[in-house]
Write a protein that holds these residues in place. Structure first.
Motif, PDB file in Angstrom:
ATOM      1  N   TYR A 224       0.806  -1.215   0.000  1.00 10.63           N
ATOM      2  CA  TYR A 224       0.000   0.000   0.000  1.00 10.63           C
ATOM      3  C   TYR A 224       0.845   1.274   0.000  1.00 10.63           C
ATOM      4  O   TYR A 224       0.315   2.372   0.052  1.00 10.63           O
ATOM      5  CB  TYR A 224      -0.988  -0.027   1.177  1.00 10.63           C
ATOM      6  CG  TYR A 224      -2.084  -1.028   0.909  1.00 10.63           C
ATOM      7  CD1 TYR A 224      -3.303  -0.638   0.377  1.00 10.63           C
ATOM      8  CD2 TYR A 224      -1.873  -2.383   1.117  1.00 10.63           C
ATOM      9  CE1 TYR A 224      -4.290  -1.556   0.076  1.00 10.63           C
ATOM     10  CE2 TYR A 224      -2.852  -3.317   0.826  1.00 10.63           C
ATOM     11  CZ  TYR A 224      -4.054  -2.896   0.303  1.00 10.63           C
ATOM     12  OH  TYR A 224      -5.025  -3.808  -0.005  1.00 10.63           O
TER      13      TYR A 224
ATOM     14  N   VAL B  47      -4.398   1.361  -3.926  1.00 13.32           N
ATOM     15  CA  VAL B  47      -4.644  -0.036  -4.272  1.00 13.32           C
ATOM     16  C   VAL B  47      -6.150  -0.264  -4.289  1.00 13.32           C
ATOM     17  O   VAL B  47      -6.864   0.186  -3.387  1.00 13.32           O
ATOM     18  CB  VAL B  47      -3.949  -0.977  -3.251  1.00 13.32           C
ATOM     19  CG1 VAL B  47      -4.204  -2.429  -3.584  1.00 13.32           C
ATOM     20  CG2 VAL B  47      -2.449  -0.682  -3.218  1.00 13.32           C
ATOM     21  N   LYS B  48      -6.611  -0.964  -5.299  1.00 11.95           N
ATOM     22  CA  LYS B  48      -8.041  -1.190  -5.483  1.00 11.95           C
ATOM     23  C   LYS B  48      -8.657  -1.948  -4.308  1.00 11.95           C
ATOM     24  O   LYS B  48      -9.722  -1.599  -3.823  1.00 11.95           O
ATOM     25  CB  LYS B  48      -8.263  -1.963  -6.791  1.00 11.95           C
ATOM     26  CG  LYS B  48      -9.682  -2.075  -7.218  1.00 11.95           C
ATOM     27  CD  LYS B  48      -9.786  -2.739  -8.571  1.00 11.95           C
ATOM     28  CE  LYS B  48     -11.216  -2.738  -9.057  1.00 11.95           C
ATOM     29  NZ  LYS B  48     -11.337  -3.288 -10.402  1.00 11.95           N
ATOM     30  N   GLU B  49      -7.975  -2.982  -3.838  1.00 11.57           N
ATOM     31  CA  GLU B  49      -8.510  -3.813  -2.768  1.00 11.57           C
ATOM     32  C   GLU B  49      -8.306  -3.151  -1.406  1.00 11.57           C
ATOM     33  O   GLU B  49      -7.330  -2.451  -1.173  1.00 11.57           O
ATOM     34  CB  GLU B  49      -7.829  -5.196  -2.737  1.00 11.57           C
ATOM     35  CG  GLU B  49      -7.955  -5.997  -4.008  1.00 11.57           C
ATOM     36  CD  GLU B  49      -6.908  -5.608  -5.055  1.00 11.57           C
ATOM     37  OE1 GLU B  49      -5.783  -5.192  -4.688  1.00 11.57           O
ATOM     38  OE2 GLU B  49      -7.227  -5.695  -6.242  1.00 11.57           O
ATOM     39  N   SER B  50      -9.202  -3.447  -0.495  1.00 10.38           N
ATOM     40  CA  SER B  50      -9.105  -2.933   0.875  1.00 10.38           C
ATOM     41  C   SER B  50      -7.965  -3.632   1.606  1.00 10.38           C
ATOM     42  O   SER B  50      -7.790  -4.848   1.498  1.00 10.38           O
ATOM     43  CB  SER B  50     -10.416  -3.204   1.614  1.00 10.38           C
ATOM     44  OG  SER B  50     -10.254  -3.007   3.007  1.00 10.38           O
TER      45      SER B  50
ATOM     46  N   CYS C  61      -8.859  -6.643   3.740  1.00 12.43           N
ATOM     47  CA  CYS C  61      -9.049  -7.952   3.107  1.00 12.43           C
ATOM     48  C   CYS C  61      -7.751  -8.514   2.536  1.00 12.43           C
ATOM     49  O   CYS C  61      -7.747  -9.592   1.949  1.00 12.43           O
ATOM     50  CB  CYS C  61     -10.078  -7.848   1.978  1.00 12.43           C
ATOM     51  SG  CYS C  61     -11.706  -7.335   2.548  1.00 12.43           S
ATOM     52  N   ASP C  62      -6.666  -7.777   2.692  1.00  9.77           N
ATOM     53  CA  ASP C  62      -5.374  -8.162   2.131  1.00  9.77           C
ATOM     54  C   ASP C  62      -4.812  -9.390   2.850  1.00  9.77           C
ATOM     55  O   ASP C  62      -4.819  -9.461   4.082  1.00  9.77           O
ATOM     56  CB  ASP C  62      -4.397  -6.986   2.247  1.00  9.77           C
ATOM     57  CG  ASP C  62      -3.059  -7.299   1.632  1.00  9.77           C
ATOM     58  OD1 ASP C  62      -2.963  -7.263   0.393  1.00  9.77           O
ATOM     59  OD2 ASP C  62      -2.125  -7.596   2.398  1.00  9.77           O
ATOM     60  N   GLU C  63      -4.310 -10.351   2.086  1.00  5.81           N
ATOM     61  CA  GLU C  63      -3.780 -11.595   2.650  1.00  5.81           C
ATOM     62  C   GLU C  63      -2.619 -11.345   3.615  1.00  5.81           C
ATOM     63  O   GLU C  63      -2.531 -11.978   4.674  1.00  5.81           O
ATOM     64  CB  GLU C  63      -3.328 -12.526   1.517  1.00  5.81           C
ATOM     65  CG  GLU C  63      -2.761 -13.829   2.010  1.00  5.81           C
ATOM     66  CD  GLU C  63      -2.246 -14.721   0.892  1.00  5.81           C
ATOM     67  OE1 GLU C  63      -1.867 -15.861   1.203  1.00  5.81           O
ATOM     68  OE2 GLU C  63      -2.217 -14.287  -0.282  1.00  5.81           O
TER      69      GLU C  63
ATOM     70  N   GLU D  16      -7.105   2.294   5.781  1.00  2.00           N
ATOM     71  CA  GLU D  16      -8.311   2.088   4.978  1.00  2.00           C
ATOM     72  C   GLU D  16      -9.086   3.400   4.817  1.00  2.00           C
ATOM     73  O   GLU D  16      -9.574   3.700   3.733  1.00  2.00           O
ATOM     74  CB  GLU D  16      -9.198   1.018   5.608  1.00  2.00           C
ATOM     75  CG  GLU D  16     -10.462   0.725   4.829  1.00  2.00           C
ATOM     76  CD  GLU D  16     -10.216   0.207   3.423  1.00  2.00           C
ATOM     77  OE1 GLU D  16     -11.122   0.353   2.575  1.00  2.00           O
ATOM     78  OE2 GLU D  16      -9.134  -0.337   3.139  1.00  2.00           O
TER      79      GLU D  16
ATOM     80  N   GLN E 252      -7.154   5.445   2.250  1.00  2.29           N
ATOM     81  CA  GLN E 252      -7.348   4.893   0.907  1.00  2.29           C
ATOM     82  C   GLN E 252      -8.766   5.184   0.399  1.00  2.29           C
ATOM     83  O   GLN E 252      -8.943   5.539  -0.760  1.00  2.29           O
ATOM     84  CB  GLN E 252      -7.086   3.384   0.903  1.00  2.29           C
ATOM     85  CG  GLN E 252      -5.634   2.985   1.042  1.00  2.29           C
ATOM     86  CD  GLN E 252      -4.914   2.939  -0.295  1.00  2.29           C
ATOM     87  OE1 GLN E 252      -5.441   2.422  -1.271  1.00  2.29           O
ATOM     88  NE2 GLN E 252      -3.720   3.486  -0.326  1.00  2.29           N
ATOM     89  N   SER E 253      -9.774   5.043   1.263  1.00  2.00           N
ATOM     90  CA  SER E 253     -11.161   5.303   0.863  1.00  2.00           C
ATOM     91  C   SER E 253     -11.340   6.759   0.458  1.00  2.00           C
ATOM     92  O   SER E 253     -12.027   7.057  -0.526  1.00  2.00           O
ATOM     93  CB  SER E 253     -12.122   4.951   1.991  1.00  2.00           C
ATOM     94  OG  SER E 253     -12.116   3.566   2.228  1.00  2.00           O
TER      95      SER E 253
ATOM     96  N   LYS F 282      -9.724   7.225  -2.932  1.00  5.05           N
ATOM     97  CA  LYS F 282     -10.539   6.594  -3.984  1.00  5.05           C
ATOM     98  C   LYS F 282     -11.796   7.388  -4.283  1.00  5.05           C
ATOM     99  O   LYS F 282     -12.185   7.527  -5.447  1.00  5.05           O
ATOM    100  CB  LYS F 282     -10.896   5.165  -3.580  1.00  5.05           C
ATOM    101  CG  LYS F 282      -9.719   4.228  -3.581  1.00  5.05           C
ATOM    102  CD  LYS F 282     -10.130   2.876  -3.019  1.00  5.05           C
ATOM    103  CE  LYS F 282      -8.930   2.052  -2.654  1.00  5.05           C
ATOM    104  NZ  LYS F 282      -9.303   0.819  -1.944  1.00  5.05           N
TER     105      LYS F 282
END
Length: 173
Positions: A89, A110-113, A116-118, A143, A146-147, A150
């Motif tokens: 990130y 990054v598109k994914e939260s 939820c990242d592994e 988060e 990032q939100s 976005k």
């Protein structure tokens, strides 16, 4: 207890002060607290410090490579998984001019939260409970950042280059 090498703070790079049992530490520079399931060997500490230094110098790809090597050699190393998430990130912790506290800055969107990242989920899974809670709070803060980025991007026209800087008014907004 750590005799030769000390793990450096993932936020500011300071050398941590360990408790007598070697399972907890505090950064004397930024105040971050760390809780470990077990003490770390010198080779692991050196590898993590190298990865932290790369990330703190904004070499996120180089840091990710180092963190992956640590995670491959010690799959239950929460610090490696957390560092890998921070690298993905593009997180750099910078001093807030108003408070002096170090706050995350996102160098990558990054598109994914992150929630939820592994890598983040592995960090939570393998961290001591108090450290896992610290990671959760930091990930929630990332988060939110990032939100916000976005949502602003969704309102903008497509572009090839995006430049930004962190700014706040006198009320902190």
């Amino acid at each position: 207890m750590r005799k030769n090498y000390r793990l450096h703070c993932e936020t500011c790079g300071g050398s941590l002060d360990y408790a007598a049992d070697g399972r907890s530490a505090v950064c004397p520079y930024c105040g971050n607290e760390y809780h470990f399931r077990e003490s770390r060997g010198d080779a692991l500490v050196l590898s993590l410090n190298r990865a932290h230094a790369l990330r703190q110098n904004n070499d996120f790809d180089g840091a990710a490579t180092e963190y992956k090597l640590v995670a491959e050699s010690d799959p239950q190393c929460a610090e490696a998984w957390w560092g890998l998430a921070l690298s993905k990130y593009g997180i750099e912790y910078v001093p807030d001019p108003r408070t002096g506290m170090r706050v995350p800055t996102c160098h990558r969107t990054v598109k994914e939260s992150i929630l939820c990242d592994e890598s983040y989920l592995n960090a939570i899974k393998y961290a001591a409970p108090a450290q896992a809670e610290s990671y959760r709070l930091k990930a929630e803060q990332i988060e939110r950042l990032q939100s916000g980025i976005k949502s602003r991007l969704a309102q903008e026209e497509d572009y090839d280059v995006f430049l930004c800087f962190r700014s706040a008014d006198k009320n902190g907004a």
